[in-house]
Write a protein that holds these residues in place. Structure first.
Motif, PDB file in Angstrom:
ATOM      1  N   GLN A 313     -42.892  41.042  64.013  1.00  0.00           N
ATOM      2  CA  GLN A 313     -43.702  41.999  64.772  1.00  0.00           C
ATOM      3  C   GLN A 313     -43.693  43.335  64.036  1.00  0.00           C
ATOM      4  O   GLN A 313     -42.634  43.938  63.852  1.00  0.00           O
ATOM      5  N   PRO A 314     -44.843  43.823  63.613  1.00  0.00           N
ATOM      6  CA  PRO A 314     -44.889  45.071  62.839  1.00  0.00           C
ATOM      7  C   PRO A 314     -44.217  46.220  63.576  1.00  0.00           C
ATOM      8  O   PRO A 314     -44.486  46.460  64.759  1.00  0.00           O
ATOM      9  N   GLY A 315     -43.333  46.921  62.862  1.00  0.00           N
ATOM     10  CA  GLY A 315     -42.685  48.088  63.436  1.00  0.00           C
ATOM     11  C   GLY A 315     -41.478  47.780  64.289  1.00  0.00           C
ATOM     12  O   GLY A 315     -40.837  48.709  64.804  1.00  0.00           O
ATOM     13  N   PHE A 316     -41.159  46.507  64.472  1.00  0.00           N
ATOM     14  CA  PHE A 316     -40.039  46.145  65.335  1.00  0.00           C
ATOM     15  C   PHE A 316     -39.110  45.172  64.625  1.00  0.00           C
ATOM     16  O   PHE A 316     -39.541  44.342  63.815  1.00  0.00           O
ATOM     17  N   LEU A 317     -37.839  45.280  64.953  1.00  0.00           N
ATOM     18  CA  LEU A 317     -36.852  44.286  64.552  1.00  0.00           C
ATOM     19  C   LEU A 317     -36.327  43.625  65.821  1.00  0.00           C
ATOM     20  O   LEU A 317     -35.780  44.303  66.699  1.00  0.00           O
ATOM     21  N   HIS A 318     -36.514  42.327  65.932  1.00  0.00           N
ATOM     22  CA  HIS A 318     -35.957  41.579  67.058  1.00  0.00           C
ATOM     23  C   HIS A 318     -34.683  40.884  66.608  1.00  0.00           C
ATOM     24  O   HIS A 318     -34.636  40.262  65.540  1.00  0.00           O
ATOM     25  N   MET A 319     -33.640  41.008  67.416  1.00  0.00           N
ATOM     26  CA  MET A 319     -32.395  40.288  67.177  1.00  0.00           C
ATOM     27  C   MET A 319     -32.234  39.292  68.316  1.00  0.00           C
ATOM     28  O   MET A 319     -32.013  39.671  69.466  1.00  0.00           O
ATOM     29  N   TYR A 320     -32.391  38.008  67.998  1.00  0.00           N
ATOM     30  CA  TYR A 320     -32.288  36.963  69.011  1.00  0.00           C
ATOM     31  C   TYR A 320     -30.911  36.302  68.947  1.00  0.00           C
ATOM     32  O   TYR A 320     -30.351  36.107  67.858  1.00  0.00           O
ATOM     33  N   GLN A 321     -30.422  35.948  70.096  1.00  0.00           N
ATOM     34  CA  GLN A 321     -29.158  35.211  70.149  1.00  0.00           C
ATOM     35  C   GLN A 321     -29.180  34.264  71.339  1.00  0.00           C
ATOM     36  O   GLN A 321     -29.508  34.670  72.461  1.00  0.00           O
ATOM     37  N   ASP A 322     -28.853  33.003  71.098  1.00  0.00           N
ATOM     38  CA  ASP A 322     -28.764  31.992  72.149  1.00  0.00           C
ATOM     39  C   ASP A 322     -27.299  31.616  72.306  1.00  0.00           C
ATOM     40  O   ASP A 322     -26.649  31.181  71.345  1.00  0.00           O
ATOM     41  N   SER A 323     -26.773  31.775  73.513  1.00  0.00           N
ATOM     42  CA  SER A 323     -25.367  31.503  73.785  1.00  0.00           C
ATOM     43  C   SER A 323     -25.249  30.590  74.991  1.00  0.00           C
ATOM     44  O   SER A 323     -26.257  30.199  75.600  1.00  0.00           O
ATOM     45  N   ALA A 324     -24.043  30.240  75.348  1.00  0.00           N
ATOM     46  CA  ALA A 324     -23.818  29.357  76.496  1.00  0.00           C
ATOM     47  C   ALA A 324     -22.650  29.872  77.315  1.00  0.00           C
ATOM     48  O   ALA A 324     -21.705  30.454  76.772  1.00  0.00           O
ATOM     49  N   VAL A 325     -22.715  29.681  78.632  1.00  0.00           N
ATOM     50  CA  VAL A 325     -21.636  30.091  79.523  1.00  0.00           C
ATOM     51  C   VAL A 325     -21.320  28.964  80.488  1.00  0.00           C
ATOM     52  O   VAL A 325     -22.221  28.300  81.010  1.00  0.00           O
ATOM     53  N   VAL A 326     -20.037  28.751  80.684  1.00  0.00           N
ATOM     54  CA  VAL A 326     -19.549  27.780  81.668  1.00  0.00           C
ATOM     55  C   VAL A 326     -18.469  28.470  82.481  1.00  0.00           C
ATOM     56  O   VAL A 326     -17.549  29.084  81.927  1.00  0.00           O
ATOM     57  N   LEU A 327     -18.574  28.380  83.800  1.00  0.00           N
ATOM     58  CA  LEU A 327     -17.565  28.972  84.666  1.00  0.00           C
ATOM     59  C   LEU A 327     -16.265  28.182  84.565  1.00  0.00           C
ATOM     60  O   LEU A 327     -16.259  26.988  84.244  1.00  0.00           O
ATOM     61  N   ASP A 328     -15.165  28.848  84.857  1.00  0.00           N
ATOM     62  CA  ASP A 328     -13.854  28.210  84.744  1.00  0.00           C
ATOM     63  C   ASP A 328     -12.976  28.669  85.896  1.00  0.00           C
ATOM     64  O   ASP A 328     -12.541  29.823  85.941  1.00  0.00           O
ATOM     65  N   TYR A 329     -12.715  27.769  86.844  1.00  0.00           N
ATOM     66  CA  TYR A 329     -11.803  28.057  87.942  1.00  0.00           C
ATOM     67  C   TYR A 329     -10.829  26.896  88.064  1.00  0.00           C
ATOM     68  O   TYR A 329     -11.219  25.775  88.400  1.00  0.00           O
ATOM     69  N   GLN A 330      -9.576  27.165  87.703  1.00  0.00           N
ATOM     70  CA  GLN A 330      -8.526  26.140  87.716  1.00  0.00           C
ATOM     71  C   GLN A 330      -8.953  24.903  86.930  1.00  0.00           C
ATOM     72  O   GLN A 330      -8.727  23.763  87.341  1.00  0.00           O
ATOM     73  N   GLY A 331      -9.602  25.151  85.792  1.00  0.00           N
ATOM     74  CA  GLY A 331     -10.012  24.063  84.917  1.00  0.00           C
ATOM     75  C   GLY A 331     -11.294  23.369  85.319  1.00  0.00           C
ATOM     76  O   GLY A 331     -11.711  22.415  84.654  1.00  0.00           O
ATOM     77  N   LYS A 332     -11.949  23.830  86.375  1.00  0.00           N
ATOM     78  CA  LYS A 332     -13.196  23.218  86.841  1.00  0.00           C
ATOM     79  C   LYS A 332     -14.359  24.185  86.616  1.00  0.00           C
ATOM     80  O   LYS A 332     -14.182  25.404  86.699  1.00  0.00           O
ATOM     81  N   PRO A 333     -15.568  23.660  86.390  1.00  0.00           N
ATOM     82  CA  PRO A 333     -16.728  24.538  86.172  1.00  0.00           C
ATOM     83  C   PRO A 333     -17.295  25.037  87.495  1.00  0.00           C
ATOM     84  O   PRO A 333     -18.370  24.610  87.937  1.00  0.00           O
ATOM     85  N   GLN A 334     -16.605  25.933  88.133  1.00  0.00           N
ATOM     86  CA  GLN A 334     -17.068  26.412  89.435  1.00  0.00           C
ATOM     87  C   GLN A 334     -16.569  27.825  89.686  1.00  0.00           C
ATOM     88  O   GLN A 334     -15.729  28.356  88.958  1.00  0.00           O
TER      89      GLN A 334
END
Length: 515
Positions: A313-334
């Motif tokens: 895109q002229p005049g702009f620098l885009h920095m993209y990042q794709d990440s992932a998140v998983v909840l953690d409560y006592q070893g469970k995803p909740q």
């Protein structure tokens, strides 16, 4: 109803747009710290400390990061503050002889802040967190770290930091973790007391005690002292200002908050260079019930993806990042179970425990989780302003249990839950002005995210042929509910930076839910 990921609103004044841009770009990398415009304090001092066996000299090192310069009226908060106390051989032998196997320490370094002949004092607190092993002999270095109060200079001119007295507590423990008891008497009838020792130390005379300085620019005129110092630390106490109103202001020392004390375990993988952990909390509204449920602090395990620059895109620098998140409560995803109270049909008081279980992202062909966090920093190259948007999507199932209606238990069975998964989408935004003022949310700094969620119909509710699905579907399901979540600044576990990580590798920043 769910909650998720990230947010603590923070507003930072950068020392120039170029520096701020460096912060944004560097901050998208795991463990990256922006250092442009900062310099390190690295002081080595000799103190005399009182011990049970008499006075002993100890070596004290103080390190911290401060800006090269700032403007009058701008808050300055030293970061990466570490106090190292090296105990001499005589003290170590004393501890080991009393049965000490490990030693913990809490330190308090009094620091004088001066400018143009005006002075005030502040305290830099630190703790070792995890106790360190005690050798049989030889010197022992205790490394304590912690957050420190801000300083606010009120005029131009060099702002200086000098070390004054050092105090604290040494806590020796036996192999079984119990405290070392004071020895009764030693040969000759002299009491020996190496246990829980109060440190009281003074710097040796005839040595430089300067820690560092910051160049302050700007005009004194128009700067109004703040009404309390600090008033906004969360302590709820408005303390008296120093008598010297021209002296730099300092914030009150931070005591552990109730939220921090109640924070659940949140430890990442120090061998995973992409792993970060962060605390999250917040509220979710159920529109039909005209109520909001507060979700307790939860742990979010974040896997950062690579950063991809895009100049298309002229005049702009885009920095993209794709990440992932998983909840953690006592070893469970909740999320931790949350208790909610609402009025069913607008008049019947009903309470229930809600369990929000995440359906984790799938694993892709590269062995990594399929991203559910999309970040885009768009930098306007013409003026160094930027905008960032982060979108987080999570899929959940909601289960109800321990239901009471008007104080009477209602047996809803073990499988009272939404009939299908539902999606929560949260959005966080950040802006940076050409002057370098940063405001809002980023994944690596935390902040507030908002969104909405629609709850599906319920199924499996009721026992012994009693079908309660329609009751909960009519009361809760449908109609989008507003969600506001707050994420604390994450700990990049591979670096374990003490500014963001406890010695145990948990996040230092513990957010408070916002309505």
């Amino acid at each position: 109803m769910p909650i998720l990921a990230p947010g603590v609103r923070r507003r930072t004044t950068a020392r120039g747009a170029v520096v701020a841009t460096a912060v944004l770009l560097g901050g998208m990398l795991p463990g990256a710290q922006a250092t442009a415009g900062d310099h390190e304090i690295d002081a080595h001092l000799v103190y005399t400390c009182d011990f049970a066996s008499g006075e002993q000299q100890v070596q004290v090192g103080v390190t911290a990061t401060v800006p090269d310069s700032a403007r009058a009226g701008e808050r300055i908060t030293p970061t990466d503050v570490v106090t190292e106390v090296t105990l001499p051989d005589a003290v170590v032998k004393e501890l080991a002889g009393a049965g000490a196997v490990t030693l913990g320490a809490d330190t308090r370094l009094t620091t004088r802040v001066g400018q143009q002949g005006h002075r005030t004092e502040t305290e830099w607190l630190g703790t070792t967190g995890t106790a360190v092993p005690v050798p049989a002999s030889g010197p022992l270095t205790l490394r304590s770290a912690g957050e420190v109060p801000f300083v606010r200079p009120l005029a131009a001119g060099d702002l200086t930091f000098d070390a004054l007295g050092l105090a604290g507590v040494l806590t020796p423990r036996k192999a079984d973790g119990t405290a070392v008891e004071p020895a009764a008497t030693a040969a000759g009838g002299t009491a020996v007391e190496p246990a829980a020792t109060e440190l009281a130390c003074t710097p040796e005379a005839d040595q430089p005690t300067g820690l560092g300085k910051v160049r302050i620019t700007g005009e004194e005129a128009g700067i109004t002292p703040e009404p309390t110092w600090p008033g906004d630390t969360g302590s709820g106490k408005a303390e008296a200002r120093p008598k010297d109103l021209a002296a730099p202001e300092v914030g009150a020392r931070k005591e552990p908050s109730a939220a921090a004390e109640a924070a659940p375990p949140c430890v990442g993988d120090p061998n995973d260079g992409l792993n970060m952990v962060a605390y999250v909390t917040g509220y979710a509204d159920v529109t039909k019930l005209r109520s909001a449920t507060k979700f307790p602090l939860a742990c979010a395990q974040i896997t950062q993806g690579e950063t991809r620059p895009d100049f298309s895109q002229p005049g702009f620098l885009h920095m993209y990042q794709d990440s992932a998140v998983v909840l953690d409560y006592q070893g469970k995803p909740q999320l931790p179970p949350a208790s909610g109270t609402f009025l069913t049909f607008g008049f019947m008081p009903t309470t229930a425990v809600m369990e929000m279980t995440q359906i984790p992202p799938k694993t892709g062909g590269d062995g990594l989780l399929v991203p559910n966090i999309k970040s885009d920093i768009a930098i306007d190259l013409s003026n160094n302003s930027s905008k960032n948007i982060t979108v987080i999507t999570m899929d959940f199932m909601l289960r109800l249990r321990d239901v009471e209606v008007n104080g009477v238990p209602m047996d809803v069975g073990d499988s009272c839950r939404t009939s299908k998964p539902f999606r929560l989408t949260l959005e966080g935004r950040m802006t940076m002005t050409p002057e370098g003022v940063i405001d809002g949310y980023t994944l690596v700094s935390g902040g507030v995210l908002t969104g909405s969620v629609t709850i599906p119909p319920f199924s499996g509710c009721g026992t012994a042929g009693e079908d309660l699905d329609s009751l909960f579907t009519a009361s809760i399901s449908g109609e989008s509910g507003y969600v506001k979540q707050t994420q604390g600044a994450p700990c990049a576990t591979v670096s374990a930076d003490p500014t963001y990580c406890t010695p145990e590798g948990q996040p230092v920043n513990v957010p408070v839910a916002e309505r």
